[in-house]
Design a protein around this motif. Structure first.
Motif, PDB file in Angstrom:
ATOM      1  N   VAL A 101      -1.235 109.092 -21.497  1.00 10.97           N
ATOM      2  CA  VAL A 101      -1.885 107.777 -21.481  1.00 10.97           C
ATOM      3  C   VAL A 101      -3.270 107.853 -20.834  1.00 10.97           C
ATOM      4  N   ARG A 102      -3.416 108.709 -19.830  1.00 13.35           N
ATOM      5  CA  ARG A 102      -4.742 108.872 -19.206  1.00 13.35           C
ATOM      6  C   ARG A 102      -5.719 109.514 -20.184  1.00 13.35           C
ATOM      7  N   LEU A 103      -5.249 110.532 -20.894  1.00 13.91           N
ATOM      8  CA  LEU A 103      -6.111 111.186 -21.884  1.00 13.91           C
ATOM      9  C   LEU A 103      -6.453 110.230 -23.020  1.00 13.91           C
ATOM     10  N   ALA A 104      -5.486 109.434 -23.446  1.00 10.93           N
ATOM     11  CA  ALA A 104      -5.730 108.470 -24.522  1.00 10.93           C
ATOM     12  C   ALA A 104      -6.778 107.439 -24.097  1.00 10.93           C
ATOM     13  N   ALA A 105      -6.684 106.984 -22.853  1.00 13.16           N
ATOM     14  CA  ALA A 105      -7.667 106.008 -22.359  1.00 13.16           C
ATOM     15  C   ALA A 105      -9.068 106.606 -22.349  1.00 13.16           C
ATOM     16  N   LYS A 106      -9.138 107.865 -22.058  1.00 12.70           N
ATOM     17  CA  LYS A 106     -10.436 108.547 -21.983  1.00 12.70           C
ATOM     18  C   LYS A 106     -10.996 108.876 -23.372  1.00 12.70           C
ATOM     19  N   ARG A 107     -10.116 109.285 -24.298  1.00 13.82           N
ATOM     20  CA  ARG A 107     -10.559 109.861 -25.564  1.00 13.82           C
ATOM     21  C   ARG A 107     -10.365 108.982 -26.791  1.00 13.82           C
ATOM     22  N   ARG A 108      -9.715 107.849 -26.665  1.00 13.36           N
ATOM     23  CA  ARG A 108      -9.340 107.055 -27.835  1.00 13.36           C
ATOM     24  C   ARG A 108     -10.559 106.661 -28.650  1.00 13.36           C
ATOM     25  N   THR A 109     -10.299 106.554 -29.952  1.00  9.59           N
ATOM     26  CA  THR A 109     -11.330 106.098 -30.879  1.00  9.59           C
ATOM     27  C   THR A 109     -10.947 104.698 -31.364  1.00  9.59           C
ATOM     28  N   GLU A 169     -10.285 103.986 -34.386  1.00  6.32           N
ATOM     29  CA  GLU A 169      -9.173 104.223 -35.312  1.00  6.32           C
ATOM     30  C   GLU A 169      -7.857 104.348 -34.538  1.00  6.32           C
ATOM     31  N   ASP A 170      -7.893 105.051 -33.411  1.00  7.49           N
ATOM     32  CA  ASP A 170      -6.705 105.172 -32.562  1.00  7.49           C
ATOM     33  C   ASP A 170      -6.245 103.803 -32.073  1.00  7.49           C
ATOM     34  N   LEU A 171      -7.198 102.983 -31.643  1.00  8.74           N
ATOM     35  CA  LEU A 171      -6.863 101.636 -31.167  1.00  8.74           C
ATOM     36  C   LEU A 171      -6.214 100.815 -32.280  1.00  8.74           C
ATOM     37  N   ALA A 172      -6.728 100.957 -33.489  1.00 10.20           N
ATOM     38  CA  ALA A 172      -6.161 100.220 -34.624  1.00 10.20           C
ATOM     39  C   ALA A 172      -4.711 100.647 -34.872  1.00 10.20           C
ATOM     40  N   LYS A 173      -4.429 101.941 -34.774  1.00  3.51           N
ATOM     41  CA  LYS A 173      -3.060 102.434 -34.979  1.00  3.51           C
ATOM     42  C   LYS A 173      -2.133 101.940 -33.865  1.00  3.51           C
ATOM     43  N   MET A 174      -2.616 101.975 -32.631  1.00  2.00           N
ATOM     44  CA  MET A 174      -1.810 101.484 -31.511  1.00  2.00           C
ATOM     45  C   MET A 174      -1.527 100.001 -31.664  1.00  2.00           C
ATOM     46  N   GLU A 175      -2.563  99.256 -32.052  1.00  2.00           N
ATOM     47  CA  GLU A 175      -2.411  97.815 -32.193  1.00  2.00           C
ATOM     48  C   GLU A 175      -1.431  97.473 -33.315  1.00  2.00           C
ATOM     49  N   PHE A 186      -1.821  98.992 -23.681  1.00  2.00           N
ATOM     50  CA  PHE A 186      -2.841  98.962 -24.732  1.00  2.00           C
ATOM     51  C   PHE A 186      -4.182  98.472 -24.192  1.00  2.00           C
ATOM     52  N   ASP A 187      -4.152  97.392 -23.428  1.00  2.00           N
ATOM     53  CA  ASP A 187      -5.394  96.827 -22.883  1.00  2.00           C
ATOM     54  C   ASP A 187      -6.115  97.824 -21.979  1.00  2.00           C
ATOM     55  N   ALA A 188      -5.368  98.542 -21.155  1.00  2.00           N
ATOM     56  CA  ALA A 188      -5.978  99.527 -20.263  1.00  2.00           C
ATOM     57  C   ALA A 188      -6.597 100.679 -21.057  1.00  2.00           C
ATOM     58  N   ILE A 189      -5.905 101.112 -22.110  1.00  2.00           N
ATOM     59  CA  ILE A 189      -6.452 102.173 -22.970  1.00  2.00           C
ATOM     60  C   ILE A 189      -7.716 101.671 -23.657  1.00  2.00           C
ATOM     61  N   LYS A 190      -7.658 100.457 -24.175  1.00  2.00           N
ATOM     62  CA  LYS A 190      -8.815  99.883 -24.860  1.00  2.00           C
ATOM     63  C   LYS A 190     -10.028  99.825 -23.930  1.00  2.00           C
ATOM     64  N   GLU A 191      -9.792  99.457 -22.674  1.00  3.74           N
ATOM     65  CA  GLU A 191     -10.871  99.374 -21.675  1.00  3.74           C
ATOM     66  C   GLU A 191     -11.268 100.738 -21.106  1.00  3.74           C
ATOM     67  N   GLN A 221      -0.986 103.594 -14.399  1.00  3.81           N
ATOM     68  CA  GLN A 221      -0.157 102.683 -13.606  1.00  3.81           C
ATOM     69  C   GLN A 221       0.683 101.773 -14.496  1.00  3.81           C
ATOM     70  N   MET A 222       0.098 101.298 -15.583  1.00  7.66           N
ATOM     71  CA  MET A 222       0.843 100.433 -16.498  1.00  7.66           C
ATOM     72  C   MET A 222       1.983 101.202 -17.169  1.00  7.66           C
ATOM     73  N   MET A 223       1.737 102.467 -17.494  1.00  9.65           N
ATOM     74  CA  MET A 223       2.790 103.299 -18.086  1.00  9.65           C
ATOM     75  C   MET A 223       3.878 103.564 -17.051  1.00  9.65           C
ATOM     76  N   LYS A 224       3.466 103.818 -15.821  1.00 17.11           N
ATOM     77  CA  LYS A 224       4.428 104.041 -14.737  1.00 17.11           C
ATOM     78  C   LYS A 224       5.315 102.806 -14.559  1.00 17.11           C
ATOM     79  N   ASP A 225       4.704 101.635 -14.539  1.00 11.11           N
ATOM     80  CA  ASP A 225       5.457 100.382 -14.431  1.00 11.11           C
ATOM     81  C   ASP A 225       6.427 100.235 -15.606  1.00 11.11           C
ATOM     82  N   HIS A 226       5.968 100.587 -16.786  1.00 15.18           N
ATOM     83  CA  HIS A 226       6.781 100.498 -17.998  1.00 15.18           C
ATOM     84  C   HIS A 226       8.018 101.389 -17.896  1.00 15.18           C
ATOM     85  N   PHE A 227       7.854 102.550 -17.295  1.00 10.98           N
ATOM     86  CA  PHE A 227       8.957 103.507 -17.194  1.00 10.98           C
ATOM     87  C   PHE A 227       9.863 103.267 -15.991  1.00 10.98           C
TER      88      PHE A 227
END
Length: 135
Positions: A17-25, A27-33, A106-111, A119-125
């Motif tokens: 999730v940290r890498l996704a937040a850093k590297r997302r495109t 197109e990636d956001l559209a797939k996640m959404e 999703f919002d954290a990755i988008k931002e 942290q949001m993933m940790k809370d989720h788990f």
């Protein structure tokens, strides 16, 4: 075993999730959404949504830009689905809470906020981790 599977998933996804937040495109956001919307629809219709849940997580893995992590997630996902269904991990009454958690991730990755995404993933788990050690 299920505990090993959960531990592996959590370790992988906290980094993913940290890498996704850093590297997302975009197109990636559209797939996640799209995956998030499919999950919401199933949950709000009171239908099983385990596969849609994991499709959202797989979209995050794809967005991380690390093909090895992505492949590892693809390898463990079928077993996660089997165990989630076997142990009724994703109870329907938790659906609205899970939607909110997914939206927060999703919002954290988008931002592109790597720490918040983690942290949001940790809370989720948190519930999954507790559940895993109570079976």
């Amino acid at each position: 075993d299920f505990k090993s599977l959960v531990e592996t998933r959590i370790l992988l996804e906290l980094k993913t999730v940290r890498l996704a937040a850093k590297r997302r495109t975009e197109e990636d956001l559209a797939k996640m959404e799209a995956a998030l919307e499919s999950y919401k629809e199933k949950v709000l219709n009171n239908e099983e949504a385990v596969q849609e849940d994991l499709l959202f997580h797989l979209a995050i893995a794809q967005a991380c830009g690390n093909s090895t992590i992505n492949r590892m997630m693809l390898i463990i996902t079928p077993e996660i689905i089997n165990n989630f269904e076997k142990y009724h991990v994703c109870d329907k009454d938790q659906g609205p809470k899970r939607i909110k958690e997914h939206q927060n991730i999703f919002d954290a990755i988008k931002e592109q906020d790597t720490q918040l995404a983690k942290q949001m993933m940790k809370d989720h788990f948190n519930e999954l981790y507790k559940y895993c050690y109570n079976i």
